[in-house]
Enzyme design. Structure first.
Site, short mmCIF file in Angstrom:
data_model
loop_
_atom_site.label_atom_id
_atom_site.label_comp_id
_atom_site.label_asym_id
_atom_site.label_seq_id
_atom_site.Cartn_x
_atom_site.Cartn_y
_atom_site.Cartn_z
N SER A 46 0.87 -1.18 0.00
CA SER A 46 0.00 0.00 0.00
C SER A 46 0.90 1.23 0.00
O SER A 46 0.97 1.99 0.94
CB SER A 46 -0.92 -0.01 1.23
OG SER A 46 -0.19 0.14 2.41
N HIS A 158 -3.31 -6.05 2.58
CA HIS A 158 -2.40 -7.07 3.10
C HIS A 158 -3.06 -8.44 3.28
O HIS A 158 -2.44 -9.36 3.77
CB HIS A 158 -1.79 -6.63 4.43
CG HIS A 158 -0.88 -5.44 4.28
ND1 HIS A 158 -0.39 -4.73 5.34
CD2 HIS A 158 -0.37 -4.86 3.17
CE1 HIS A 158 0.37 -3.74 4.90
NE2 HIS A 158 0.41 -3.80 3.59
N GLN A 166 -6.36 -1.56 7.38
CA GLN A 166 -5.23 -2.43 7.03
C GLN A 166 -4.62 -3.17 8.21
O GLN A 166 -4.23 -4.32 8.10
CB GLN A 166 -4.17 -1.59 6.33
CG GLN A 166 -2.98 -2.35 5.81
CD GLN A 166 -2.04 -1.44 5.05
OE1 GLN A 166 -2.25 -1.13 3.88
NE2 GLN A 166 -1.00 -0.95 5.70
N GLU A 167 -4.49 -2.49 9.35
CA GLU A 167 -3.75 -3.10 10.47
C GLU A 167 -4.39 -2.83 11.82
O GLU A 167 -4.77 -1.69 12.12
CB GLU A 167 -2.30 -2.56 10.51
CG GLU A 167 -1.55 -2.84 9.22
CD GLU A 167 -0.22 -2.11 9.14
OE1 GLU A 167 0.33 -1.72 10.18
OE2 GLU A 167 0.26 -1.92 8.01
N GLU A 208 1.62 -9.52 6.91
CA GLU A 208 2.47 -9.14 8.05
C GLU A 208 2.29 -10.11 9.22
O GLU A 208 2.70 -9.82 10.34
CB GLU A 208 2.19 -7.70 8.46
CG GLU A 208 2.56 -6.73 7.33
CD GLU A 208 2.50 -5.27 7.73
OE1 GLU A 208 2.01 -4.95 8.82
OE2 GLU A 208 2.97 -4.44 6.93
N ASP A 245 -3.83 1.04 11.79
CA ASP A 245 -3.39 1.71 10.56
C ASP A 245 -4.53 1.54 9.56
O ASP A 245 -4.80 0.43 9.09
CB ASP A 245 -2.10 1.08 10.02
CG ASP A 245 -1.63 1.77 8.74
OD1 ASP A 245 -2.27 2.75 8.31
OD2 ASP A 245 -0.61 1.32 8.16
N GLU A 296 -3.00 5.53 12.41
CA GLU A 296 -2.11 5.87 11.29
C GLU A 296 -2.93 6.05 10.01
O GLU A 296 -3.88 5.30 9.77
CB GLU A 296 -1.10 4.72 11.14
CG GLU A 296 -0.13 4.88 9.99
CD GLU A 296 0.83 3.69 9.93
OE1 GLU A 296 1.14 3.10 11.00
OE2 GLU A 296 1.26 3.33 8.83
N ASP A 323 1.85 8.24 7.46
CA ASP A 323 2.72 7.29 6.73
C ASP A 323 2.71 7.73 5.26
O ASP A 323 3.63 8.41 4.81
CB ASP A 323 2.16 5.87 6.94
CG ASP A 323 2.80 4.84 6.03
OD1 ASP A 323 3.82 5.13 5.41
OD2 ASP A 323 2.26 3.71 5.93
N LYS A 348 9.99 4.98 7.19
CA LYS A 348 10.29 3.79 6.39
C LYS A 348 11.45 4.15 5.48
O LYS A 348 11.30 5.03 4.62
CB LYS A 348 9.09 3.41 5.53
CG LYS A 348 7.90 2.84 6.29
CD LYS A 348 6.71 2.78 5.35
CE LYS A 348 5.59 1.91 5.88
NZ LYS A 348 4.35 2.10 5.06
N HIS A 376 8.75 -1.40 9.31
CA HIS A 376 9.03 -2.36 8.23
C HIS A 376 8.10 -2.06 7.05
O HIS A 376 7.33 -1.11 7.09
CB HIS A 376 8.77 -3.78 8.76
CG HIS A 376 7.31 -4.04 9.08
ND1 HIS A 376 6.78 -5.29 9.24
CD2 HIS A 376 6.27 -3.17 9.29
CE1 HIS A 376 5.48 -5.19 9.50
NE2 HIS A 376 5.15 -3.93 9.55
N SER A 378 5.34 -4.26 4.18
CA SER A 378 4.61 -5.54 4.14
C SER A 378 5.42 -6.61 3.40
O SER A 378 5.30 -7.79 3.67
CB SER A 378 3.24 -5.35 3.52
OG SER A 378 3.34 -4.69 2.28
N LYS A 399 7.16 -0.71 14.34
CA LYS A 399 6.16 -1.56 13.69
C LYS A 399 6.92 -2.64 12.94
O LYS A 399 7.68 -2.34 12.03
CB LYS A 399 5.37 -0.75 12.66
CG LYS A 399 4.12 -0.09 13.21
CD LYS A 399 3.40 0.71 12.15
CE LYS A 399 2.86 -0.15 11.01
NZ LYS A 399 1.94 0.61 10.11
#
Ligand code: PGA
Ligand code: ZN
Length: 439
Positions: A46, A158, A166-167, A208, A245, A296, A323, A348, A376, A378, A399
């Site tokens: 993403s 993901h 997403q997370e 992940e 996230d 996020e 992000d 990142k 990190h 994905s 993360k």
């Protein structure tokens, strides 16, 4: 000096090609045998619109995802640029790499080619200095172990489930040290698996390492996680808190000026759209119901005004992390600081493409009172540079995915080793948005 530069095409955790670089230094710094540093570049799914360019071959091999051109660039142009240079001068090396490319988004050489060299140089330099990487990068003040944001439930790009965010992450804020925090998270992870199985939901994992069950939406996901935390014997909001996230840029539809929730639409049988205003209200509701400390990419990467309003509304009590909004880019971070958009920056290294620029992003954020989280991608590898960088940056947060899948546990296991190396001097202490959140 740098004696040898070599790159090859290797695989990442999704089975796609990525760049590995090896840098050998010697003579000037050490004995005749030299030291070899290495690094493998990660890759996102993403990805933000404003990230540096990841160069792909667009040829039939590897379904268009080969990185032979990037590898070739390392072995020719970038090697020529840095051979003979002092590996201890990281910022000069990174300057030379940038000059060799000459574009803003690193389109000529590819950010994947440049970053592989940049990181491998640091690794080689640390080895030559006979120092652990975190200490070489951050000096003797690098004693802060990061609180993990462990992604135990995956959605969005993901995974193939119906979860649109997403997370969904757990943060062991009440742990006494990293090692205990890791144990708490692993216990909750396994308890969640048990719980999913009881409910006849899938316990298969996403990119992940988090589970990817078909549930209706964020509330259901967080409710299941809350149950898992309690069942594992922990107090929600004290021992363990949540982070999410949203990766909202992936949901945003320009023509509708709204965020589309395909999974929720499928599960409820009605088309679910939320405007920026409704998204903000939704986050307010989620943070009132659950101990969500961090959100996020709650809004689109181009909606600066929306971010500003979101920060005014929630920024006093919630960490609002950019992000895709900031893409580890100092110009974008500076704009966010000026506008009061967000209050934390996800870092990142491959979004920007050199170690020096990533460190500058950390410094700029910290100076303005913005938090940072080392992250990190994905698509990862067994490379553990991230763990050392998180300690060196003194971010206090990392993360690195679920406590599952080798490319994720590699980072956590490296942090265990760093904590051991630091011994008595190691610290682990979660400071919330208003100081220490531990009650
Ligand atoms: P990515 O996702 O690596 O697929 O971009 C990670 C994130 O959005 O934080
Ligand atoms: Zn993200």
């Amino acid at each position: 000096p740098i004696r040898k530069v070599y790159a090859r095409e290797v695989l990442d955790s999704r089975g796609n090609p990525t760049v590995e670089a090896e840098i050998t230094v010697g003579e000037g710094i050490v004995g005749k045998d030299g030291y070899t540093g290495r690094a493998i570049v990660p890759s996102g799914a993403s990805t933000g619109k404003f990230e540096a360019l990841e160069l792909r071959d667009a040829e039939p091999r590897y379904r268009g995802l080969g990185v032979q051109r990037a590898v070739e660039h390392v072995n020719t142009v970038l090697a020529d640029a840095v051979l003979g240079e002092n590996a201890l001068c990281q910022s000069r090396i990174d300057c030379l790499l940038l000059e060799a490319d000459g574009t803003e988004k690193k389109e000529h050489m590819g950010a994947n080619a440049i970053l592989a060299v940049s990181l491998a140089v640091a690794d080689a330099a640390a080895k030559a200095m006979r120092m652990p990487l975190y200490q070489y990068l951050g000096g003797c003040k690098s004693t802060q172990l990061p609180v993990p944001m462990m992604n135990i439930l995956n959605g969005g790009k993901h995974a193939d489930n119906t979860v649109d965010f997403q997370e969904f992450m757990i943060m062991p804020v009440g742990a006494c040290c990293f090692k205990e925090g890791l144990r708490m998270c692993a216990e909750v992870y396994h308890t969640l698996k048990e719980f999913l199985k009881e409910r006849k939901l899938s316990a298969a994992v996403g990119d992940e390492g988090g589970f990817a069950p078909d549930v209706q939406g964020a509330k259901e996901a967080l409710a299941m996680m809350a149950e898992a935390v309690k069942r594992a014997g922990y107090t929600l909001g004290k021992d363990i808190c949540f982070a999410i996230d949203v990766a909202a840029s992936e949901l945003y539809e320009e023509d509708k000026k709204a965020y589309y929730f395909p999974g929720e639409s499928f599960m409820t049988g009605t088309e679910v759209y939320r405007t920026a205003e409704e998204m903000t209200a939704y986050y307010e509701e989620l943070t009132e119901t659950f101990p969500v400390l961090s959100i996020e990419d709650g809004l689109d990467q181009e909606d600066w005004e929306g971010w500003q309003r979101l920060t005014q509304r929630l920024g006093q009590k919630v960490q609002l992390v950019g992000d895709d909004l900031f893409v580890t880019n100092t110009e974008r971070i500076a704009r966010g600081i000026t506008m009061g958009a967000g209050n934390a920056v996800l870092i990142k290294v491959n979004q920007i493409g050199t170690l020096t620029e990533a460190m500058e992003a950390v410094e700029l954020a910290h100076k303005a009172g913005y938090r940072t989280i080392l992250s990190h991608r994905s698509g990862e590898s067994e490379d553990t540079f991230l763990a050392d960088l998180a300690v060196a940056a003194g971010s206090g947060q990392i993360k690195a995915g679920a406590p599952c899948r080798g490319e994720r546990t590699a980072k956590y296991n490296r942090l265990l080793a760093i904590e051991d190396m630091l011994g008595e001097t190691a610290c682990y202490d979660y400071k919330g948005i208003n100081g220490n959140l531990r009650k």
